[in-house]
Design an enzyme around this catalytic site. Structure first.
Site, PDB file in Angstrom:
ATOM      1  N   ARG A  61       0.882  -1.317  -0.100  1.00 49.33           N
ATOM      2  CA  ARG A  61       0.106   0.043   0.264  1.00 49.33           C
ATOM      3  C   ARG A  61       0.802   1.088  -0.011  1.00 49.33           C
ATOM      4  O   ARG A  61       0.382   2.197  -0.358  1.00 49.33           O
ATOM      5  CB  ARG A  61      -0.538   0.359   1.296  1.00 49.33           C
ATOM      6  CG  ARG A  61      -2.292  -0.555   1.017  1.00 49.33           C
ATOM      7  CD  ARG A  61      -3.101  -0.959   2.124  1.00 49.33           C
ATOM      8  NE  ARG A  61      -2.203  -1.433   3.124  1.00 49.33           N
ATOM      9  CZ  ARG A  61      -2.217  -2.695   3.742  1.00 49.33           C
ATOM     10  NH1 ARG A  61      -2.228  -3.726   3.406  1.00 49.33           N
ATOM     11  NH2 ARG A  61      -2.064  -3.032   5.043  1.00 49.33           N
ATOM     12  N   GLU A  98       4.794  -9.852  14.773  1.00 49.48           N
ATOM     13  CA  GLU A  98       4.287 -10.302  16.161  1.00 49.48           C
ATOM     14  C   GLU A  98       5.095 -12.119  16.146  1.00 49.48           C
ATOM     15  O   GLU A  98       5.205 -12.029  17.713  1.00 49.48           O
ATOM     16  CB  GLU A  98       2.993 -10.119  15.812  1.00 49.48           C
ATOM     17  CG  GLU A  98       2.089 -10.184  17.058  1.00 49.48           C
ATOM     18  CD  GLU A  98       0.897  -9.757  17.180  1.00 49.48           C
ATOM     19  OE1 GLU A  98       0.511  -9.304  16.395  1.00 49.48           O
ATOM     20  OE2 GLU A  98       0.490 -10.057  18.012  1.00 49.48           O
TER      21      GLU A  98
END
Ligand code: AMP
Length: 175
Positions: A61, A98
């Protein structure tokens, strides 16, 4: 005000890509060409006074407004991509996500030594991705002059983390 306009259009998608995450979907912005032009102009105004030789956009993006921003600034655009996507010779940077780690890449001839680079992505969350992108650019002995985003998630304190990397941070809309 551009921040209000962005917030009116960005769509929250709950539990994407996993439970507990509220995903900020910028695709509705792309359906509005006038707003795209306004956002690009606002990015340019925010960055006024900073010398920028190259805009580096982060997959995927970050390519959207990164390219528009580079065009507006009349400077080259270079893509920073996930491992295995760029066809020519690359340099790599690993970083922690994560669960586990990820690798991003840049063509080794994309940026020249000493060039002033602005890193662009759609959204700043924890800052890990941009910190890795900055390290990648610095491997080519170029200088990161800042990083710009459409959206910043302030509660994730990415801006604080980027201060440790001496990275000036710009965003148009904050949550
Ligand atoms: P971070 O490395 O934590 O700053 O994460 C930034 C990257 O993950 C950017 O490329 C974002 O597009 C994406 N990202 C992280 N959180 C979100 C979110 N809540 N909504 C949309 N994109 C996100």
């Amino acid at each position: 005000m551009i921040e209000t306009k962005i917030k009116q259009v960005v769509r929250d998608v709950a539990d994407f890509p996993k439970p507990g995450i509220v995903f900020k979907d910028i695709t509705p912005i792309l359906k509005n060409p006038e707003l795209c032009a306004e956002i690009t102009a606002a990015l340019v105004i925010q960055l006024q006074g900073i010398q920028i030789d190259v805009v580096a956009g982060i997959e995927s993006r970050g390519f959207l407004f990164g390219m528009l921003l580079a065009q507006a600034l009349k400077v080259p655009f270079v893509p920073i991509r996930k491992a295995g996507k760029l066809p020519a010779k690359t340099i790599q940077q690993a970083y922690d996500i994560e669960y586990g780690s990820a690798v991003i890449e840049l063509h080794e001839d994309a940026i020249s030594q000493g060039q002033k680079v602005l890193i662009h992505d759609d959204l700043l969350a924890t800052g890990g991705t941009v910190a890795a992108a900055s390290q990648l650019v610095e491997k080519l002995q170029a200088e990161v002059v800042g990083c710009s985003f459409i959206i910043e998630l302030e509660f994730l304190a990415g801006r604080e983390r980027l201060k440790g990397y001496n990275l000036e941070t710009f965003a148009l809309a904050s949550y």
